[in-house]
Every structure is written in structure tokens, then in C-alpha cells.
Scaffold this active site. Structure first.
Site, PDB file in Angstrom:
ATOM      1  N   HIS B   7     -15.878  58.734  81.916  1.00 15.51           N
ATOM      2  CA  HIS B   7     -14.571  58.374  82.477  1.00 15.51           C
ATOM      3  C   HIS B   7     -14.233  56.937  82.123  1.00 15.51           C
ATOM      4  CE1 HIS B   7     -17.340  56.938  85.734  1.00 15.51           C
ATOM      5  NE2 HIS B   7     -16.463  55.958  85.859  1.00 15.51           N
ATOM      6  N   HIS B  79     -13.650  49.528  84.191  1.00 21.84           N
ATOM      7  CA  HIS B  79     -14.884  49.784  83.439  1.00 21.84           C
ATOM      8  C   HIS B  79     -14.772  51.100  82.686  1.00 21.84           C
ATOM      9  CE1 HIS B  79     -16.019  51.956  87.260  1.00 21.84           C
ATOM     10  NE2 HIS B  79     -16.592  52.798  86.425  1.00 21.84           N
ATOM     11  N   GLU B 130     -20.575  51.153  82.297  1.00 24.32           N
ATOM     12  CA  GLU B 130     -21.460  51.948  83.146  1.00 24.32           C
ATOM     13  C   GLU B 130     -22.134  52.994  82.274  1.00 24.32           C
ATOM     14  OE1 GLU B 130     -19.446  54.220  86.194  1.00 24.32           O
ATOM     15  OE2 GLU B 130     -21.316  54.706  87.234  1.00 24.32           O
TER      16      GLU B 130
END
Lengths: 134, 134
Positions: B7, B79, B130
């Protein structure tokens, strides 16, 4: 209307260094640098299983990412590109909704040879959104 | 090593407004808001054909996105999350390469219930990365 995430674009001050980080530290598949003088960038594609990341370095005078890098000297996420089925219909709908299309409001041929629009970040949560004909 | 783009996360000051923009202006499929108090955010998933966008609004005191929104009051791309096959092997390789893992350097259970790591933006072209166990 929104279909695939075509890419996210990360502006970088040093394309070789950023490519090496993605290839050697993150173990990603990266392509060769491609100069796109008509778009004012040199690009490296990072190929993921479902989409790609485009690492962008300024090329020539008046690069569209020069001001962004002046504000963000380490680089950063520059824009996100979503695919749409019918970009002319989307452009009309955006205009009707009051959302601002950058430039003269008409589609242009983007870096992948397809019609694109860029939408004003102020209308999309501070995020520069590119729409590309799928 | 890098597999799917899981994502991209966009921090927003007003989740209802951002959700309405994605749903009504861009025609995207959006889910219902989900409060994740242990992560300090309320999230709405925007479902694309190949991945998703997470719209994040601060929840409670000490939200991890509060400082970002103070610097970027309109919101912005916060992010990007990549999936990896073996996050413990990746963590060891990152440590060996000198890349900085945020926190104590160990994997934590992320918002999707899987082990995650966050990498320092200064090591990744100004982008908070991430990594999530796939």
C-alpha cells in the site's frame, strides 16, 4: 473509474545512489536509467510484482521536479499515478466537480506515451495525483 | 526480495473529506473507517485493482502521524509499504548494510497483523519505507 496504481514516483537527488539502494539494500529489480528530456527527468523503474516505482532525477533546465528537490533535498515521494478507463470522461467529471487540473486542463501525452492529467495537490490531501489512460 | 507494493499511505487532516474525494471525485471503491487505537490512526482503505491506498487520520494522543500533519497541514504521502518474503532475513541484511531500522530494530506487528519494519527516510531518498512480511 480508478483502476490500477500505475506507479509511485520518488524524486531523488542522485539517481545512481537511489538505484543502488533499491537494488543492493532492498534487493529490488531495477532497470537502466532512461533520459526523458522532453519531460525533464531521467528515470529508473523499480519493478515490483504488482506495480512499479519510478525514481526520478532532474534532467536539464526547468525540470518539473527541481523545485520539489529544492524543498526536499534528500528526495521524497513526488506523485502517485492511477489508471483510468476513459480519461476524457474523467477530465469532464473533474472539471464539473471543481477539482483543478494542472496546466490548461487538457490531457497531455505522458512519459509512457499515453494521455495523462495532473491534479492539484490542494484538492487531493496534499498529494500530486497523475491520472493515466489505461 | 521486494515483492508486491502492499500500500501507499496518505496522511489526511479530515478522513471523511478525503474519503469523499476519492469516492465521489475519483470514483474509487472505498471502505468504512476503521479505528486502530493501538496504532494511533483511523484508516480508510481505497481499493485499486492491484493494490490499495490507506488514508490515515490521527487517532488519540501521540499519533505517529501527528507531527507529519503539523508540517503538512493539507496532508500528504506518508509512507510506502513493500512486501518481503522473509522479513527477519531482510532485517539482518539491512543491519549489515548500515541502513537504519526505526525503533529498536526488531520487527513489530503492524496494522495488518503481520510483522513489519520501518526504515529511516534519510537512507531511502527521503521516503519512509515500511516492509511487511508477505
Amino acid at each position: 473509474m480508478l483502476r490500477r496504481l500505475n506507479h509511485i514516483a520518488i524524486a531523488v537527488p542522485d539517481l545512481d545512489a537511489a538505484t543502488a539502494t533499491y537494488r543492493d539494500v532492498l534487493g529490488a529489480r531495477v532497470g537502466a536509467p532512461q533520459a526523458l528530456p522532453e519531460h525533464g527527468v531521467t528515470v529508473v523503474f523499480v519493478e515490483l510484482d504488482n506495480t512499479k516505482v519510478e525514481l526520478l532525477e532532474p534532467l536539464g533546465e526547468n525540470s518539473p521536479i527541481a523545485a520539489f528537490l529544492a524543498r526536499n533535498p534528500l528526495g521524497g515521494m513526488h506523485h502517485v499515478c492511477y489508471e483510468v478507463d476513459d480519461i476524457e470522461a474523467v477530465a469532464a467529471q473533474l472539471k464539473a466537480s471543481g477539482a483543478r487540473v494542472l496546466g490548461d486542463g487538457r490531457t497531455k501525452i505522458g512519459a509512457h506515451g499515453k494521455p495523462v492529467l495532473f491534479l492539484h495537490p490542494k484538492d487531493f490531501s496534499g498529494t500530486l495525483v497523475e491520472l493515466e489512460q489505461s
